[in-house]
Design a protein around this motif. Structure first.
Motif, PDB file in Angstrom:
ATOM      1  N   SER A   1       0.825  -1.211   0.000  1.00 49.35           N
ATOM      2  CA  SER A   1       0.000   0.000   0.000  1.00 49.35           C
ATOM      3  C   SER A   1       0.857   1.259   0.000  1.00 49.35           C
ATOM      4  CB  SER A   1      -0.931  -0.015   1.214  1.00 49.35           C
ATOM      5  OG  SER A   1      -1.697   1.149   1.238  1.00 49.35           O
ATOM      6  N   TRP A   2       1.929   1.252   0.783  1.00 51.00           N
ATOM      7  CA  TRP A   2       2.819   2.413   0.825  1.00 51.00           C
ATOM      8  C   TRP A   2       3.379   2.709  -0.567  1.00 51.00           C
ATOM      9  CZ3 TRP A   2       8.011   2.947  -0.437  1.00 51.00           C
ATOM     10  CH2 TRP A   2       8.600   4.156  -0.092  1.00 51.00           C
ATOM     11  N   LEU A   3       3.839   1.660  -1.250  1.00 56.05           N
ATOM     12  CA  LEU A   3       4.447   1.842  -2.566  1.00 56.05           C
ATOM     13  C   LEU A   3       3.422   2.236  -3.624  1.00 56.05           C
ATOM     14  CD1 LEU A   3       6.917   1.689  -4.442  1.00 56.05           C
ATOM     15  CD2 LEU A   3       6.355  -0.736  -4.797  1.00 56.05           C
ATOM     16  N   THR A   4       2.255   1.594  -3.608  1.00 55.34           N
ATOM     17  CA  THR A   4       1.307   1.719  -4.720  1.00 55.34           C
ATOM     18  C   THR A   4       0.108   2.623  -4.456  1.00 55.34           C
ATOM     19  OG1 THR A   4      -0.010  -0.171  -3.976  1.00 55.34           O
ATOM     20  CG2 THR A   4       1.843  -0.634  -5.475  1.00 55.34           C
TER      21      THR A   4
ATOM     22  N   ASP B   1      -0.616  -3.352 -15.764  1.00 53.70           N
ATOM     23  CA  ASP B   1      -1.825  -2.657 -15.312  1.00 53.70           C
ATOM     24  C   ASP B   1      -1.762  -2.331 -13.822  1.00 53.70           C
ATOM     25  OD1 ASP B   1      -2.936  -2.645 -17.847  1.00 53.70           O
ATOM     26  OD2 ASP B   1      -4.059  -4.503 -17.531  1.00 53.70           O
ATOM     27  N   PHE B   2      -1.177  -3.227 -13.044  1.00 51.07           N
ATOM     28  CA  PHE B   2      -1.051  -3.013 -11.598  1.00 51.07           C
ATOM     29  C   PHE B   2      -0.334  -1.700 -11.318  1.00 51.07           C
ATOM     30  CE2 PHE B   2       1.230  -3.658  -7.542  1.00 51.07           C
ATOM     31  CZ  PHE B   2       0.186  -4.041  -6.706  1.00 51.07           C
ATOM     32  N   PHE B   3       0.784  -1.484 -11.989  1.00 51.63           N
ATOM     33  CA  PHE B   3       1.546  -0.263 -11.743  1.00 51.63           C
ATOM     34  C   PHE B   3       1.018   0.935 -12.529  1.00 51.63           C
ATOM     35  CE2 PHE B   3       4.578  -3.213  -9.821  1.00 51.63           C
ATOM     36  CZ  PHE B   3       4.860  -2.517  -8.658  1.00 51.63           C
ATOM     37  N   ALA B   4       0.320   0.689 -13.643  1.00 61.52           N
ATOM     38  CA  ALA B   4      -0.269   1.790 -14.406  1.00 61.52           C
ATOM     39  C   ALA B   4      -1.344   2.506 -13.588  1.00 61.52           C
ATOM     40  CB  ALA B   4      -0.862   1.275 -15.714  1.00 61.52           C
ATOM     41  N   HIS B   5      -2.036   1.771 -12.729  1.00 62.43           N
ATOM     42  CA  HIS B   5      -3.101   2.347 -11.910  1.00 62.43           C
ATOM     43  C   HIS B   5      -2.642   2.695 -10.499  1.00 62.43           C
ATOM     44  CE1 HIS B   5      -5.327   0.212 -15.129  1.00 62.43           C
ATOM     45  NE2 HIS B   5      -5.986   1.345 -15.128  1.00 62.43           N
ATOM     46  N   ALA B   6      -1.404   2.427 -10.195  1.00 68.63           N
ATOM     47  CA  ALA B   6      -0.867   2.705  -8.859  1.00 68.63           C
ATOM     48  C   ALA B   6      -0.497   4.180  -8.725  1.00 68.63           C
ATOM     49  CB  ALA B   6       0.368   1.839  -8.606  1.00 68.63           C
ATOM     50  N   ASP B   7      -0.515   4.633  -7.494  1.00 67.85           N
ATOM     51  CA  ASP B   7      -0.063   5.987  -7.159  1.00 67.85           C
ATOM     52  C   ASP B   7       1.262   5.806  -6.416  1.00 67.85           C
ATOM     53  OD1 ASP B   7       0.102   8.699  -6.639  1.00 67.85           O
ATOM     54  OD2 ASP B   7      -1.332   8.639  -4.975  1.00 67.85           O
TER      55      ASP B   7
END
Length: 121
Positions: free
Chosen positions: A42-45, A64-70
């Protein structure tokens, strides 16, 4: 070690759900909890628990996991070698982000404090 385009493509197509059980096994073997693992992810993404579970259930690719991550603004502080690659030298953003996650999981399993893992100091 040089990261090739083929390697980057392979990582992009991997699903988060295929790697997640390995993260769980790694941290639990060393006495850490799934809750701590989720805190690190959660901290990273920026993903909350519900979003994380959706990614697992929907077999979301790393692309997609990282494309939608903050991605956390302090993620660039994650350095060192993981899986034979020096993280700060990886040019392809997605591969670097996956290695960030690998490194955080590794640090959790090695017993580092959450403060150090989450670059809070």
């Amino acid at each position: 070690m040089n990261v090739t385009p083929a390697h980057n493509e392979k990582i992009a197509k991997m699903t988060f759900s295929s790697v997640y059980p390995h993260y769980v096994t790694k941290v639990e073997k060393k006495g850490r909890t799934v809750e701590e693992l989720h805190q690190v992810i959660s901290w990273l993404t920026g993903y909350n628990e519900e979003q994380l579970q959706q990614c697992i259930q929907q077999k979301t690719t790393f692309k997609d996991f990282f494309a939608h991550a903050d991605i956390h603004p302090s993620a660039h502080l994650i350095t060192g070698v993981i899986c034979g690659y020096r993280i700060e030298e990886i040019e392809y953003t997605l591969t670097r982000q996956v290695r960030y996650l690998d490194k955080l999981v590794d640090e959790l399993a090695k017993g580092k404090t959450m403060e150090k893992i989450l670059r809070a100091g």
